[in-house]
Design a protein around this motif. Structure first.
Motif, PDB file in Angstrom:
ATOM      1  N   ILE A  33       0.850  -1.199   0.000  1.00 52.94           N
ATOM      2  CA  ILE A  33       0.000   0.000   0.000  1.00 52.94           C
ATOM      3  C   ILE A  33       0.885   1.248   0.000  1.00 52.94           C
ATOM      4  CG2 ILE A  33      -1.609   1.384   1.387  1.00 52.94           C
ATOM      5  CD1 ILE A  33      -2.856  -1.370   2.287  1.00 52.94           C
ATOM      6  N   THR A  38      -5.593   0.253  -4.204  1.00 50.76           N
ATOM      7  CA  THR A  38      -6.980  -0.121  -3.943  1.00 50.76           C
ATOM      8  C   THR A  38      -7.105  -1.616  -3.692  1.00 50.76           C
ATOM      9  OG1 THR A  38      -7.781   1.700  -5.309  1.00 50.76           O
ATOM     10  CG2 THR A  38      -9.323  -0.099  -4.896  1.00 50.76           C
ATOM     11  N   SER A  54      -5.636  -2.399  -0.223  1.00 50.52           N
ATOM     12  CA  SER A  54      -6.494  -1.824   0.821  1.00 50.52           C
ATOM     13  C   SER A  54      -7.803  -2.604   0.937  1.00 50.52           C
ATOM     14  CB  SER A  54      -6.797  -0.354   0.516  1.00 50.52           C
ATOM     15  OG  SER A  54      -5.611   0.390   0.513  1.00 50.52           O
TER      16      SER A  54
END
Length: 187
Positions: free
Chosen positions: A107, A120, A123
């Protein structure tokens, strides 16, 4: 003739890595560096300090696959705690093969390299894992981290480190001090 590769340099490594141009351009950071007046195809693009040979190999694997099969947009909220229900199988497998520390590292790297899809994906994978944890355990974990006004980790009386093995539905409540937000907008 236009270049078909880009050289990138990982801090502390002796030799630069050469990437196919289309793979390198998945990173907005690399695109921006190449657009600078000072860029020269003979000089490698210096990568952010958080990039290591290990995490960069994973980033390249993601980018190479992305060029072949772009990742579908992950819809929020997630449809399921199973990533295969949220994104194509290759991406789900890629993300779920990573440990939680690796996901957090990816990330950070994806953020610095400006690779929105990878950020994305990682996460969402963390969020899906958090959704599997009972709310009470999440509250204990956030309290142990000092995020709900509880004692900080290691303090007397704080629950032993629950680590990331427990985050999800409590996250929105953590931001509101444990109170549920009403659906009404403030004027």
């Amino acid at each position: 003739m236009a270049a078909t590769t880009v050289k990138v340099q990982i801090k502390g490594e002796e030799t630069a890595t050469e990437l196919a141009l289309d793979v390198a351009k998945v990173s907005i950071f690399i695109q921006e560096e190449m657009a600078k007046d000072t860029y020269s195809a003979d000089t490698p693009v210096d990568l952010p300090d958080c990039v290591t040979p290990t995490n960069f190999a994973k980033v390249v694997k993601y980018c190479e696959h992305f060029v072949e099969e772009p990742m579908d947009k992950i819809k929020m909220p997630l449809k399921s705690v199973e990533m295969k229900d949220n994104v194509q199988e290759w991406y789900a497998d890629f993300a779920t093969e990573q440990s939680q520390p690796e996901l957090f590292e990816l990330i950070t790297v994806a953020n610095d390299l400006k690779i929105a899809g990878l950020m994305t994906l990682c996460s969402a994978t963390v969020a899906a894992e958090m959704k599997k944890i009972p709310k009470e355990d999440l509250i204990k974990m956030f309290s142990a981290m000092g995020m709900l006004g509880g004692a900080p980790p290691g303090a007397m009386g704080a629950p032993p480190g629950l680590g990331m093995a427990g985050m999800s539905a409590a996250a929105p409540q953590a931001a509101t001090g444990g109170k549920k937000k009403s659906g009404k907008k403030k004027k």
